[in-house]
Design a protein around this motif. Sequence first.
Motif, PDB file in Angstrom:
ATOM      1  N   SER A 136      24.472 -33.920-111.207  1.00 36.98           N
ATOM      2  CA  SER A 136      24.807 -34.715-110.026  1.00 36.98           C
ATOM      3  C   SER A 136      24.402 -36.169-110.205  1.00 36.98           C
ATOM      4  CB  SER A 136      24.135 -34.128-108.787  1.00 36.98           C
ATOM      5  OG  SER A 136      24.704 -32.883-108.437  1.00 36.98           O
ATOM      6  N   GLY A 137      23.281 -36.391-110.849  1.00 41.35           N
ATOM      7  CA  GLY A 137      22.836 -37.758-111.074  1.00 41.35           C
ATOM      8  C   GLY A 137      23.818 -38.550-111.909  1.00 41.35           C
ATOM      9  N   THR A 138      24.355 -37.919-112.964  1.00 40.24           N
ATOM     10  CA  THR A 138      25.314 -38.637-113.819  1.00 40.24           C
ATOM     11  C   THR A 138      26.627 -38.890-113.087  1.00 40.24           C
ATOM     12  OG1 THR A 138      26.140 -36.567-114.822  1.00 40.24           O
ATOM     13  CG2 THR A 138      24.330 -37.705-115.947  1.00 40.24           C
ATOM     14  N   LYS A 139      27.053 -37.948-112.254  1.00 43.65           N
ATOM     15  CA  LYS A 139      28.303 -38.140-111.506  1.00 43.65           C
ATOM     16  C   LYS A 139      28.161 -39.276-110.495  1.00 43.65           C
ATOM     17  CE  LYS A 139      31.457 -35.802-112.145  1.00 43.65           C
ATOM     18  NZ  LYS A 139      32.533 -35.844-113.177  1.00 43.65           N
ATOM     19  N   ALA A 140      27.000 -39.384-109.862  1.00 44.61           N
ATOM     20  CA  ALA A 140      26.782 -40.468-108.910  1.00 44.61           C
ATOM     21  C   ALA A 140      26.770 -41.822-109.614  1.00 44.61           C
ATOM     22  CB  ALA A 140      25.469 -40.251-108.158  1.00 44.61           C
ATOM     23  N   LEU A 141      26.138 -41.885-110.778  1.00 45.26           N
ATOM     24  CA  LEU A 141      26.091 -43.142-111.519  1.00 45.26           C
ATOM     25  C   LEU A 141      27.482 -43.560-112.008  1.00 45.26           C
ATOM     26  CD1 LEU A 141      22.837 -43.016-113.698  1.00 45.26           C
ATOM     27  CD2 LEU A 141      23.367 -44.565-111.816  1.00 45.26           C
ATOM     28  N   SER A 142      28.288 -42.586-112.413  1.00 37.64           N
ATOM     29  CA  SER A 142      29.635 -42.926-112.891  1.00 37.64           C
ATOM     30  C   SER A 142      30.461 -43.517-111.754  1.00 37.64           C
ATOM     31  CB  SER A 142      30.335 -41.704-113.488  1.00 37.64           C
ATOM     32  OG  SER A 142      30.638 -40.736-112.503  1.00 37.64           O
ATOM     33  N   GLU A 143      30.316 -42.971-110.548  1.00 37.65           N
ATOM     34  CA  GLU A 143      31.044 -43.546-109.415  1.00 37.65           C
ATOM     35  C   GLU A 143      30.552 -44.962-109.125  1.00 37.65           C
ATOM     36  OE1 GLU A 143      31.819 -41.577-105.840  1.00 37.65           O
ATOM     37  OE2 GLU A 143      32.509 -39.704-106.748  1.00 37.65           O
ATOM     38  N   GLU A 144      29.274 -45.197-109.318  1.00 40.14           N
ATOM     39  CA  GLU A 144      28.723 -46.536-109.095  1.00 40.14           C
ATOM     40  C   GLU A 144      29.352 -47.537-110.063  1.00 40.14           C
ATOM     41  OE1 GLU A 144      24.291 -48.574-109.195  1.00 40.14           O
ATOM     42  OE2 GLU A 144      24.486 -46.490-108.514  1.00 40.14           O
ATOM     43  N   ILE A 145      29.529 -47.123-111.295  1.00 42.59           N
ATOM     44  CA  ILE A 145      30.172 -47.985-112.290  1.00 42.59           C
ATOM     45  C   ILE A 145      31.631 -48.229-111.937  1.00 42.59           C
ATOM     46  CG2 ILE A 145      30.948 -48.089-114.693  1.00 42.59           C
ATOM     47  CD1 ILE A 145      28.384 -46.599-115.446  1.00 42.59           C
ATOM     48  N   LEU A 146      32.338 -47.164-111.566  1.00 42.78           N
ATOM     49  CA  LEU A 146      33.773 -47.276-111.292  1.00 42.78           C
ATOM     50  C   LEU A 146      34.044 -48.052-110.009  1.00 42.78           C
ATOM     51  CD1 LEU A 146      35.043 -43.710-112.270  1.00 42.78           C
ATOM     52  CD2 LEU A 146      34.963 -45.791-113.654  1.00 42.78           C
ATOM     53  N   ARG A 147      33.078 -48.128-109.117  1.00 41.26           N
ATOM     54  CA  ARG A 147      33.267 -48.838-107.857  1.00 41.26           C
ATOM     55  C   ARG A 147      33.601 -50.313-108.086  1.00 41.26           C
ATOM     56  NH1 ARG A 147      28.374 -47.743-105.431  1.00 41.26           N
ATOM     57  NH2 ARG A 147      29.027 -45.565-105.395  1.00 41.26           N
ATOM     58  N   GLU A 148      33.196 -50.829-109.224  1.00 43.84           N
ATOM     59  CA  GLU A 148      33.452 -52.235-109.541  1.00 43.84           C
ATOM     60  C   GLU A 148      34.853 -52.437-110.120  1.00 43.84           C
ATOM     61  OE1 GLU A 148      30.411 -53.161-112.302  1.00 43.84           O
ATOM     62  OE2 GLU A 148      28.751 -52.849-110.892  1.00 43.84           O
ATOM     63  N   LYS A 149      35.538 -51.349-110.436  1.00 45.90           N
ATOM     64  CA  LYS A 149      36.848 -51.431-111.073  1.00 45.90           C
ATOM     65  C   LYS A 149      37.959 -51.280-110.039  1.00 45.90           C
ATOM     66  CE  LYS A 149      34.813 -51.606-115.090  1.00 45.90           C
ATOM     67  NZ  LYS A 149      34.800 -52.849-115.901  1.00 45.90           N
ATOM     68  N   THR A 150      39.163 -51.603-110.454  1.00 47.25           N
ATOM     69  CA  THR A 150      40.334 -51.496-109.578  1.00 47.25           C
ATOM     70  C   THR A 150      41.402 -50.641-110.252  1.00 47.25           C
ATOM     71  OG1 THR A 150      41.282 -53.528-110.516  1.00 47.25           O
ATOM     72  CG2 THR A 150      39.896 -53.760-108.558  1.00 47.25           C
ATOM     73  N   ASN A 151      42.502 -50.416-109.537  1.00 46.35           N
ATOM     74  CA  ASN A 151      43.677 -49.784-110.138  1.00 46.35           C
ATOM     75  C   ASN A 151      43.436 -48.333-110.558  1.00 46.35           C
ATOM     76  OD1 ASN A 151      46.369 -50.634-110.494  1.00 46.35           O
ATOM     77  ND2 ASN A 151      46.130 -50.677-112.713  1.00 46.35           N
ATOM     78  N   HIS A 152      42.609 -47.611-109.785  1.00 47.30           N
ATOM     79  CA  HIS A 152      42.354 -46.223-110.162  1.00 47.30           C
ATOM     80  C   HIS A 152      41.994 -45.391-108.931  1.00 47.30           C
ATOM     81  CE1 HIS A 152      38.204 -47.658-109.868  1.00 47.30           C
ATOM     82  NE2 HIS A 152      37.825 -46.390-109.796  1.00 47.30           N
ATOM     83  N   TYR A 153      42.089 -44.067-109.107  1.00 49.91           N
ATOM     84  CA  TYR A 153      41.663 -43.102-108.097  1.00 49.91           C
ATOM     85  C   TYR A 153      40.388 -42.408-108.576  1.00 49.91           C
ATOM     86  CZ  TYR A 153      46.549 -43.413-106.537  1.00 49.91           C
ATOM     87  OH  TYR A 153      47.770 -43.860-106.107  1.00 49.91           O
ATOM     88  N   VAL A 154      39.518 -42.091-107.646  1.00 48.64           N
ATOM     89  CA  VAL A 154      38.394 -41.197-107.896  1.00 48.64           C
ATOM     90  C   VAL A 154      38.612 -39.983-107.006  1.00 48.64           C
ATOM     91  CG1 VAL A 154      35.909 -40.851-107.683  1.00 48.64           C
ATOM     92  CG2 VAL A 154      36.797 -43.032-108.536  1.00 48.64           C
ATOM     93  N   TRP A 155      38.855 -38.825-107.634  1.00 41.80           N
ATOM     94  CA  TRP A 155      39.147 -37.598-106.898  1.00 41.80           C
ATOM     95  C   TRP A 155      37.909 -36.704-106.912  1.00 41.80           C
ATOM     96  CZ3 TRP A 155      43.399 -37.739-110.937  1.00 41.80           C
ATOM     97  CH2 TRP A 155      44.500 -38.483-110.489  1.00 41.80           C
ATOM     98  N   ARG A 156      37.331 -36.474-105.755  1.00 44.01           N
ATOM     99  CA  ARG A 156      36.123 -35.650-105.678  1.00 44.01           C
ATOM    100  C   ARG A 156      36.471 -34.178-105.486  1.00 44.01           C
ATOM    101  NH1 ARG A 156      32.711 -39.558-101.619  1.00 44.01           N
ATOM    102  NH2 ARG A 156      31.895 -41.016-103.178  1.00 44.01           N
ATOM    103  N   LEU A 157      36.078 -33.384-106.445  1.00 43.77           N
ATOM    104  CA  LEU A 157      36.261 -31.936-106.445  1.00 43.77           C
ATOM    105  C   LEU A 157      34.979 -31.272-105.965  1.00 43.77           C
ATOM    106  CD1 LEU A 157      37.933 -29.401-107.598  1.00 43.77           C
ATOM    107  CD2 LEU A 157      36.598 -29.764-109.690  1.00 43.77           C
ATOM    108  N   ARG A 158      35.140 -30.112-105.270  1.00 40.53           N
ATOM    109  CA  ARG A 158      33.963 -29.370-104.823  1.00 40.53           C
ATOM    110  C   ARG A 158      34.165 -27.882-105.045  1.00 40.53           C
ATOM    111  NH1 ARG A 158      29.225 -29.282-104.243  1.00 40.53           N
ATOM    112  NH2 ARG A 158      29.071 -28.197-102.282  1.00 40.53           N
ATOM    113  N   ILE A 159      33.361 -27.287-105.933  1.00 42.86           N
ATOM    114  CA  ILE A 159      33.296 -25.829-106.106  1.00 42.86           C
ATOM    115  C   ILE A 159      34.709 -25.222-106.217  1.00 42.86           C
ATOM    116  CG2 ILE A 159      32.219 -23.701-105.295  1.00 42.86           C
ATOM    117  CD1 ILE A 159      30.342 -25.302-103.579  1.00 42.86           C
ATOM    118  N   PRO A 160      35.373 -25.377-107.350  1.00 42.17           N
ATOM    119  CA  PRO A 160      36.760 -24.923-107.490  1.00 42.17           C
ATOM    120  C   PRO A 160      36.919 -23.404-107.491  1.00 42.17           C
ATOM    121  CG  PRO A 160      35.903 -25.656-109.599  1.00 42.17           C
ATOM    122  CD  PRO A 160      34.867 -26.023-108.569  1.00 42.17           C
TER     123      PRO A 160
END
Length: 291
Positions: A136-160
């Motif tokens: 979970s820590g790595t997933k949160a940090l990756s979203e923090e990095i991507l928040r500065e970027k544009t032109n993309h989607y972040v799709w949050r999955l939960r317990i498939p």
Amino acid sequence: MILLLGASGYVGNTFQNHLIQRGIEFKSLSLSNPMLARRAVLEEAITSYRPEFLINAAGYTGKPNVDASERQKLICIEANLTLPGLIAELCEKHDLPWGHVSSGCIYTGRRSDGRGFSEGDPPNFDFRHNNCSFYSGTKALSEEILREKTNHYVWRLRIPYNEIDSPRNYLSKVMNYQTLIDVENSISQLDEFVRACWQCWEKRVPFGTYNVTNPGVITTKEVTELIDEAGLTPSGKYWEFFKDEDEFLNKAALTPRANCVMDNSKLLKTGIEMTEVHDSIRWCLKNWKMS
């Protein structure tokens, strides 16, 4: 043409099947270590294939569960943090729109007002709060990095989950675990998740982060009741539950789990539909297939 990363995984393979069923041209790319090799391979694929969109379904959760991430932290960092950063850099360089499969496991519980977490809520199950799994820590940090970027989607999955028995399927896990912990969660029917993600691009909905979960909230006990109702409870099985999360952590887990409620209204407002979670699970259990 679509460039797909992570097609060999549980989620990536479902993306692959969806694209095949829709007759959509795509190329599947496997990235090797080390990172310099990954950069060269990915950039060559982008310049050679000239895709109109990239889907990143690559990542590391750990098998059979996130406890494995506690033992393989370097792999977890490279797959969940370094790789998305590399993809973001190259997609920005080549002006390539893309979508990234993230996770709702950056949250725990509900918001203070009792509602589910929305896309704008900061993580509360991460390294900054020192209360999370390494995954979970790595997933949160990756979203923090991507928040500065544009032109993309972040799709949050939960317990498939879906209707096909698999070690990665939440319903299979519930059926097979000896003892369960009764918690409430937002969860994602895998095929609906993939369809919804693809529709984000197909419908050209605004770029950004989306909670891609089925409407409603469900508890573990409710899932066992639906399994009983469908006549799929393993022979001789008696549902047992830990008395609380402390007992679960002491007896059955190396690291805390994210159990949370998420608000998917942003996705639904785009016109993309997903089935109510109880109805979705009933359908999956009615159409259950052994692998």
